[in-house]
Design a protein around this motif. Sequence first.
Motif, mmCIF file in Angstrom:
data_model
loop_
_atom_site.group_PDB
_atom_site.id
_atom_site.type_symbol
_atom_site.label_atom_id
_atom_site.label_comp_id
_atom_site.label_asym_id
_atom_site.label_seq_id
_atom_site.Cartn_x
_atom_site.Cartn_y
_atom_site.Cartn_z
ATOM 1 N N LEU A 27 0.808 -1.223 0.000
ATOM 2 C CA LEU A 27 0.000 0.000 0.000
ATOM 3 C C LEU A 27 0.844 1.278 0.000
ATOM 4 C CD1 LEU A 27 -2.864 -0.979 2.488
ATOM 5 C CD2 LEU A 27 -2.917 -1.000 -0.002
ATOM 6 N N GLY A 28 2.155 1.128 0.077
ATOM 7 C CA GLY A 28 3.035 2.300 0.075
ATOM 8 C C GLY A 28 2.836 3.166 1.310
ATOM 9 N N ILE A 29 2.696 2.540 2.453
ATOM 10 C CA ILE A 29 2.445 3.267 3.707
ATOM 11 C C ILE A 29 3.742 3.910 4.203
ATOM 12 C CG2 ILE A 29 1.765 2.997 6.126
ATOM 13 C CD1 ILE A 29 -0.090 0.695 5.161
ATOM 14 N N HIS A 30 3.668 5.194 4.542
ATOM 15 C CA HIS A 30 4.829 5.924 5.038
ATOM 16 C C HIS A 30 4.762 6.151 6.543
ATOM 17 C CE1 HIS A 30 6.144 6.723 0.957
ATOM 18 N NE2 HIS A 30 4.901 7.074 0.669
ATOM 19 N N ILE A 31 3.551 6.209 7.086
ATOM 20 C CA ILE A 31 3.375 6.445 8.519
ATOM 21 C C ILE A 31 2.234 5.574 9.027
ATOM 22 C CG2 ILE A 31 2.648 8.122 10.278
ATOM 23 C CD1 ILE A 31 3.932 10.297 8.603
ATOM 24 N N VAL A 32 2.448 4.954 10.179
ATOM 25 C CA VAL A 32 1.396 4.242 10.898
ATOM 26 C C VAL A 32 1.207 5.002 12.201
ATOM 27 C CG1 VAL A 32 0.722 2.095 12.025
ATOM 28 C CG2 VAL A 32 1.990 2.023 9.873
ATOM 29 N N ALA A 33 -0.011 5.460 12.456
ATOM 30 C CA ALA A 33 -0.272 6.288 13.631
ATOM 31 C C ALA A 33 -1.346 5.666 14.503
ATOM 32 C CB ALA A 33 -0.698 7.682 13.204
ATOM 33 N N SER A 34 -1.230 5.925 15.800
ATOM 34 C CA SER A 34 -2.235 5.489 16.764
ATOM 35 C C SER A 34 -2.394 6.595 17.794
ATOM 36 C CB SER A 34 -1.788 4.197 17.446
ATOM 37 O OG SER A 34 -2.731 3.799 18.419
ATOM 38 N N GLY A 35 -3.616 6.810 18.248
ATOM 39 C CA GLY A 35 -3.865 7.825 19.264
ATOM 40 C C GLY A 35 -3.342 7.382 20.623
ATOM 41 N N SER A 36 -3.027 8.338 21.467
ATOM 42 C CA SER A 36 -2.505 8.010 22.795
ATOM 43 C C SER A 36 -3.610 7.561 23.745
ATOM 44 C CB SER A 36 -1.782 9.224 23.393
ATOM 45 O OG SER A 36 -2.689 10.296 23.556
ATOM 46 N N ASN A 37 -4.866 7.789 23.375
ATOM 47 C CA ASN A 37 -5.995 7.424 24.230
ATOM 48 C C ASN A 37 -6.799 6.310 23.562
ATOM 49 O OD1 ASN A 37 -7.938 7.428 26.220
ATOM 50 N ND2 ASN A 37 -9.071 9.126 25.343
#
Length: 111
Positions: A27-37
């Motif tokens: 998928l050409g993912i550059h960033i994987v993000a998750s919330g702190s909450n």
Amino acid sequence: NVLSCKYVDEVVIGAPWEITKDLITSLGIHIVASGSNTKMDREWDMSKADPYATPKSMDIFHTVETSSPLDTEDVIRRIIENRLKYENRNASRSKKEIQYLTQTKTFVAEV
């Protein structure tokens, strides 16, 4: 809402729980993000594998600090509470309407 964030190009809806190298490259993912909450932070079983292990090892994982304590469970609780209030209010109004409609009415003739 992540979809409306101007810094986000695309959001993978229905993404798998564990993020693999194959998913990232295909998928050409550059960033994987998750919330702190996130709920996962509170209920994660440490004996299970970290679903973010691959993005962390690739140094593309980022935690987004969340200033609001609001989470999905809070939203669901609020919806249920407001629904009950709405139903109770409408039940009361319905009784009043029925009472009004069933009363004998007298009409005043126009002059």
